[in-house]
Design a protein around this motif. Structure first.
Motif, PDB file in Angstrom:
ATOM      1  N   LYS A 162       7.902   0.227   2.113  1.00  0.00           N
ATOM      2  CA  LYS A 162       6.611   0.463   2.489  1.00  0.00           C
ATOM      3  C   LYS A 162       5.655   0.753   1.648  1.00  0.00           C
ATOM      4  CE  LYS A 162       7.873   3.061   6.707  1.00  0.00           C
ATOM      5  NZ  LYS A 162       8.244   4.252   7.428  1.00  0.00           N
ATOM      6  N   GLU A 163       6.143   1.218   0.421  1.00  0.00           N
ATOM      7  CA  GLU A 163       5.152   1.552  -0.787  1.00  0.00           C
ATOM      8  C   GLU A 163       4.300   0.522  -1.103  1.00  0.00           C
ATOM      9  OE1 GLU A 163       8.299   1.591  -0.621  1.00  0.00           O
ATOM     10  OE2 GLU A 163       9.150   0.814  -2.442  1.00  0.00           O
ATOM     11  N   ASN A 164       4.904  -0.932  -0.831  1.00  0.00           N
ATOM     12  CA  ASN A 164       4.129  -1.965  -1.351  1.00  0.00           C
ATOM     13  C   ASN A 164       3.143  -2.681  -0.240  1.00  0.00           C
ATOM     14  OD1 ASN A 164       5.382  -2.332  -3.886  1.00  0.00           O
ATOM     15  ND2 ASN A 164       7.302  -2.730  -2.788  1.00  0.00           N
ATOM     16  N   VAL A 165       3.200  -2.256   1.015  1.00  0.00           N
ATOM     17  CA  VAL A 165       2.430  -2.845   2.071  1.00  0.00           C
ATOM     18  C   VAL A 165       0.869  -2.182   1.811  1.00  0.00           C
ATOM     19  CG1 VAL A 165       2.177  -2.932   4.469  1.00  0.00           C
ATOM     20  CG2 VAL A 165       4.329  -2.948   3.574  1.00  0.00           C
ATOM     21  N   ILE A 167      -2.862  -0.755   2.496  1.00  0.00           N
ATOM     22  CA  ILE A 167      -3.062   0.013   3.640  1.00  0.00           C
ATOM     23  C   ILE A 167      -3.864  -0.661   4.545  1.00  0.00           C
ATOM     24  CG2 ILE A 167      -3.156   2.275   2.356  1.00  0.00           C
ATOM     25  CD1 ILE A 167      -6.135   2.199   2.065  1.00  0.00           C
ATOM     26  N   GLY A 168      -3.823  -0.455   5.885  1.00  0.00           N
ATOM     27  CA  GLY A 168      -4.649  -1.146   7.046  1.00  0.00           C
ATOM     28  C   GLY A 168      -3.902  -2.340   7.439  1.00  0.00           C
ATOM     29  N   ASN A 189      -0.448  -7.461  -5.926  1.00  0.00           N
ATOM     30  CA  ASN A 189      -0.752  -6.016  -6.260  1.00  0.00           C
ATOM     31  C   ASN A 189       0.350  -5.712  -7.193  1.00  0.00           C
ATOM     32  OD1 ASN A 189      -2.987  -5.726  -4.432  1.00  0.00           O
ATOM     33  ND2 ASN A 189      -1.788  -5.013  -2.767  1.00  0.00           N
ATOM     34  N   LYS A 190       1.707  -6.401  -6.728  1.00  0.00           N
ATOM     35  CA  LYS A 190       2.743  -5.780  -7.734  1.00  0.00           C
ATOM     36  C   LYS A 190       2.378  -6.300  -9.277  1.00  0.00           C
ATOM     37  CE  LYS A 190       6.139  -3.943  -6.974  1.00  0.00           C
ATOM     38  NZ  LYS A 190       6.325  -2.688  -7.300  1.00  0.00           N
ATOM     39  N   ALA A 192      -0.513  -6.626 -10.517  1.00  0.00           N
ATOM     40  CA  ALA A 192      -1.581  -5.898 -10.980  1.00  0.00           C
ATOM     41  C   ALA A 192      -1.035  -4.536 -11.425  1.00  0.00           C
ATOM     42  CB  ALA A 192      -2.508  -5.735  -9.987  1.00  0.00           C
ATOM     43  N   GLU A 193      -0.150  -4.003 -10.698  1.00  0.00           N
ATOM     44  CA  GLU A 193       0.301  -2.337 -11.109  1.00  0.00           C
ATOM     45  C   GLU A 193       1.342  -2.670 -12.232  1.00  0.00           C
ATOM     46  OE1 GLU A 193       2.888   0.574  -8.005  1.00  0.00           O
ATOM     47  OE2 GLU A 193       3.921  -1.159  -8.255  1.00  0.00           O
ATOM     48  N   SER A 196      -0.947  -3.049 -15.299  1.00  0.00           N
ATOM     49  CA  SER A 196      -1.758  -1.821 -15.430  1.00  0.00           C
ATOM     50  C   SER A 196      -0.803  -0.831 -16.192  1.00  0.00           C
ATOM     51  CB  SER A 196      -2.149  -1.368 -14.133  1.00  0.00           C
ATOM     52  OG  SER A 196      -2.839  -0.066 -14.331  1.00  0.00           O
TER      53      SER A 196
ATOM     54  N   LEU B 176      -5.838   0.329  -8.406  1.00  0.00           N
ATOM     55  CA  LEU B 176      -4.473  -0.525  -7.716  1.00  0.00           C
ATOM     56  C   LEU B 176      -4.370  -0.261  -6.312  1.00  0.00           C
ATOM     57  CD1 LEU B 176      -2.049   0.487 -10.601  1.00  0.00           C
ATOM     58  CD2 LEU B 176      -3.011  -1.586 -10.298  1.00  0.00           C
ATOM     59  N   THR B 178      -1.635  -0.675  -4.878  1.00  0.00           N
ATOM     60  CA  THR B 178      -0.437  -0.025  -4.591  1.00  0.00           C
ATOM     61  C   THR B 178      -0.697   1.693  -4.745  1.00  0.00           C
ATOM     62  OG1 THR B 178       0.215  -0.464  -6.918  1.00  0.00           O
ATOM     63  CG2 THR B 178       1.205  -1.711  -5.246  1.00  0.00           C
ATOM     64  N   THR B 181      -1.991   2.933  -1.562  1.00  0.00           N
ATOM     65  CA  THR B 181      -0.893   2.930  -0.333  1.00  0.00           C
ATOM     66  C   THR B 181       0.091   4.149  -0.735  1.00  0.00           C
ATOM     67  OG1 THR B 181      -0.431   0.571  -0.500  1.00  0.00           O
ATOM     68  CG2 THR B 181       1.206   1.866   0.456  1.00  0.00           C
ATOM     69  N   LYS B 184      -2.225   6.908   0.586  1.00  0.00           N
ATOM     70  CA  LYS B 184      -2.247   6.841   2.140  1.00  0.00           C
ATOM     71  C   LYS B 184      -0.955   7.662   2.683  1.00  0.00           C
ATOM     72  CE  LYS B 184      -0.086   4.208   4.744  1.00  0.00           C
ATOM     73  NZ  LYS B 184       0.259   2.779   5.285  1.00  0.00           N
ATOM     74  N   TYR B 206     -10.306   2.562   5.304  1.00  0.00           N
ATOM     75  CA  TYR B 206      -9.219   2.712   6.190  1.00  0.00           C
ATOM     76  C   TYR B 206      -9.189   4.097   6.658  1.00  0.00           C
ATOM     77  CZ  TYR B 206      -4.183   3.159   7.221  1.00  0.00           C
ATOM     78  OH  TYR B 206      -3.248   3.284   7.855  1.00  0.00           O
TER      79      TYR B 206
END
Lengths: 312, 428
Positions: A162-165, A167-168, A189-190, A192-193, A196, B176, B178, B181, B184, B206
């Motif tokens: 869930k933490e990788n989905v 938002i929206g 996203n993974k 980029a994270e 970072s 980011l 993530t 998320t 949220k 959102y």
């Protein structure tokens, strides 16, 4: 009457062939970061080693590692190794990748046959944590999403975490080609994270970025997604700015995909059209292949596979 | 001769900001909007039309709300003090309690701070740079602009907090996907009750929706729901509500949820602080259907068992210690039920499994009072217990037997050969 001649024998997988050839060409452009022969290739060779054959022959890479999860048939994989320079490692990519040395620039192709899940994301993070600048990561996943199945979205959320989905995102975003777009976003996203976090302790010139160069959607049978990109450091900004991939027609740096769409043609039709390309087969007269098919072919003819039965 | 024992600003800021996670600090900042909303709508639970919008980028963090604004007098005397003054006008049933949340979040985020706030009659702006403020001998801040005796419309009322010159790590995180998320998920959980009451919390475009806690019920399975009133004779009693039961199997969601005045401070807790492993088993995956909810509510927020970061409970508070005992008692029958459920994996008849599969989610507010979790399902009588056999044989031999038995799977080879032996040799 059925129109089955429009379909293809799955075992031939023309789109997969086209993808491999396009990727090979795109990967040649990594030479701006250093000699291709200095790269290492890590992939999932299976018993066919198609990617290994291409990359050894056309990129000149001779340090190659194939990760194979089926450890019950070791002899068969060893037997099918096309070149001596391929090192076979038996186990899951999740277990093998952390044991590899990441000193040298690497091309890693995570060519999963299944759907994206947490283990895949952990492989992606592993690459982004360790691979040096100039390394390329290619990820292929099945992008089918069966909406009809009860709880399909929850299952998807649990599979990728869930933490990788983002938002929206709802089940509505998973319709048709939408699923592949969502999966790409999760992968990017993974990356980029992870970068970072890795950049946190690096000097400004040494900080790493990611530039996607391919974003393929194709379907020989199931819908598939392949995204590939390179990680580069700030000190290489000029190299990136010069646009090593600019002239290749299938290069995509963003969410907009390049759809590999292979028309079904006979050898005779292919020969005929080839003789009129690259200007455009549409100019040829009295040619019975529909315009749409001709145009599709004109886009990919350089990569179109020629299948023929051979007696060896 | 006096000895200087005063705090330095640097020390103060570091203890304020180092003990809280960025996501938690932002969630804590939203508490100010929630309290503002509750001041505006004191007697109802309807917060519709009120909002708190977050805007995150690599260069700035902005929170904009229309939750009543900060009054100039409150700003001058209380809102920016570190820590709550005993005379601070209090909000009934508030979530802001310690007088640190806003300041902590601001200093956690960045260096350049600009605040604009308008109530019905007053309006002010404050602009300051943390580094300049640190150099000053005093702790004062100054209004940049200040107006009163205004008559503002509802659309003009509210607060905007904008932070730029973000700390480096913060800037990296805010961009980011993530991180968004995670933010949220935390808002969904922490502010579930305010969201359900209609407060709109947005991250960019959102709109966050609040989780809606529910438990599985069916004929024969009843969840625990117990309500207790503490300090009944005083001006500010505390009401606790405990719910315990089963829900969907999910190791990540299982555990205790502790909610103080509508603010979730512990979610899916599986540690000893909520009673696990204290006369009860430690959390294990077979308990992934367990859910427990404890609500503490009081007009006087200082009586409730939260820590200052609102990320856990104040475990030594007598009220919490007493409640924890109740929680332990509440979970025991549920865990016993889940143990039995787990054992059905190895039996032919599965009455509990079937009952759970039949059960439907029921929102907490619809659950009837019951002093304990109860189930009245006839356990399968004289069940045949199953066990698993595992062994290895050379592949050629197994393939040979496969052919002889005309079966295609290894399981079938095992079962058929076992049955054969039992038929041929079983009658003694």
């Amino acid at each position: 009457m059925s129109a089955s001649y429009k379909e293809v024998n799955y075992s031939l997988r023309p789109a997969k062939h086209i993808e491999r050839k396009m990727l090979t060409e795109a990967l040649q452009r990594l030479s701006v970061f250093g000699k291709l022969s200095s790269y290492r290739y890590v992939g999932f060779g299976s018993i066919y080693f198609s990617d290994f054959k291409l990359f050894h022959r056309l990129l000149g890479i001779s340090r190659m590692t194939s990760i194979e999860k089926d450890s019950f048939n070791k002899e068969r994989f060893e037997f099918n190794k096309p070149f001596r320079c391929i090192d076979l490692k038996f186990g899951l990519s999740n277990d093998i990748l952390p044991t590899l040395s990441w000193k040298d620039k690497t091309i890693l192709w995570l060519d999963y046959d299944g759907a994206l899940n947490k283990d895949c994301l952990s492989d992606i993070a592993e690459f982004c944590t360790k691979a040096p600048s100039g390394s390329a990561l290619i990820v292929t996943v099945n992008a089918e999403f069966d909406k009809a199945e009860l709880g399909a979205f929850q299952q998807f959320e649990e599979a990728v975490g869930k933490e990788n989905v983002p938002i929206g995102i709802t089940i509505k975003d998973m319709k048709g080609a939408g699923a592949a777009k969502v999966l790409r976003e999760i992968i990017v996203n993974k990356i980029a994270e992870t970068l970072s976090a890795r950049n946190g302790v690096r000097q400004k010139q040494q900080r790493l970025n990611y530039l996607q160069f391919v974003n393929f959607h194709y379907a020989d049978n199931a819908r598939m997604l392949t995204i590939g990109g390179v990680i580069w450091k700030n000190s290489q900004a000029e190299t990136i700015k010069s646009g090593p991939w600019n002239d290749l027609p299938y290069i995509k740096h963003d969410a907009d995909p390049y759809v590999i769409d292979a028309p079904c043609l006979t050898t005779r039709e292919i020969r005929y059209m080839d003789s009129h390309l690259p200007i455009g087969p549409e100019k040829a007269m009295k040619f019975p292949v529909p315009k749409e098919q001709r145009e599709k072919y004109a886009k990919i003819y350089r990569y179109y596979p020629a299948f023929t039965e051979a007696e060896l | 001769m006096a000895i200087d024992a005063s705090a330095t600003k640097d020390f103060f800021l570091s203890i304020l900001t180092k003990d809280i996670d960025l996501v938690e600090a932002i969630v804590d900042l939203i508490d100010n909007s929630v309290d503002g909303a509750r001041r505006l709508r004191p007697n109802g639970s309807n917060l519709r039309g009120l909002f708190a919008h977050l805007d995150l980028s690599a260069d700035s963090f902005t929170l904009t709300d229309n939750c009543g604004g900060i009054d100039v007098e409150v700003a001058r005397k209380y809102a920016f003090r570190f820590g709550r003054n005993a005379n601070t006008p209090s909000t009934k049933h508030s979530v802001g309690q310690f007088g640190v949340g806003m300041k902590r979040a601001i200093f956690k985020l960045g260096n350049k701070i600009s605040i604009e706030s308008a109530t019905k009659t007053t309006k002010f702006t404050i602009d300051f740079h943390v580094n300049d403020w640190k150099k000053k001998a005093t702790w004062d801040l100054e209004f940049k602009t200040l107006q009163d005796k205004l008559n503002l419309t509802d659309a003009e009322i509210g607060t905007t907090i904008k932070i730029t010159a973000l700390h480096e790590g913060v800037a990296n995180e805010l961009q980011l996907a993530t991180f968004r998320t995670r933010l949220k998920a935390m808002i969904e959980s922490a502010h579930a009750e305010s969201l359900r009451s209609g407060l709109e919390i947005r991250i960019g475009d959102y709109s966050v929706t609040g989780a809606h806690p529910a438990l599985l019920e069916t004929s024969g399975i009843a969840s625990l729901f117990k309500e207790t009133k503490y300090f009944e004779k005083t001006k500010n009693p505390v009401i606790t509500k405990i719910y315990a039961g089963v829900s969907a199997s999910s190791p990540a969601d299982a555990g205790w949820y502790v909610i103080c005045n509508g603010r979730t401070i512990l979610a899916a807790d599986q540690n000893s602080i909520t009673g696990w492993g204290d006369g009860t088993p430690r959390f294990h995956n077979q308990y992934s259907r367990f859910r427990g909810y404890v609500f503490f509510d009081s007009d006087d927020a200082s009586l409730l068992p939260w820590n200052t970061t609102k990320t856990s409970v104040d475990a030594e508070l007598p009220l919490y210690r007493a409640t924890r005992l109740e929680m332990i008692a509440a979970m025991k029958p549920v865990l016993e039920f889940l143990n039995k459920l787990d054992r059905e994996k190895d039996t032919e008849e599965k009455p509990l499994t079937e009952a759970v599969e039949r059960a439907k989610q029921k929102a907490l507010e619809l659950i009837n009072k019951s002093p304990a979790f109860q189930y009245k399902i006839k356990p399968a009588a004289a069940v045949k217990k199953l066990t698993r056999i595992q062994y290895q044989r050379p592949v050629e031999e197994v393939e040979k037997v496969k052919k002889m038995l005309r079966v295609s799977t290894l399981t079938a080879v095992g079962e058929k050969t076992f049955e054969y032996y039992l038929t041929m040799e079983g009658d003694e």
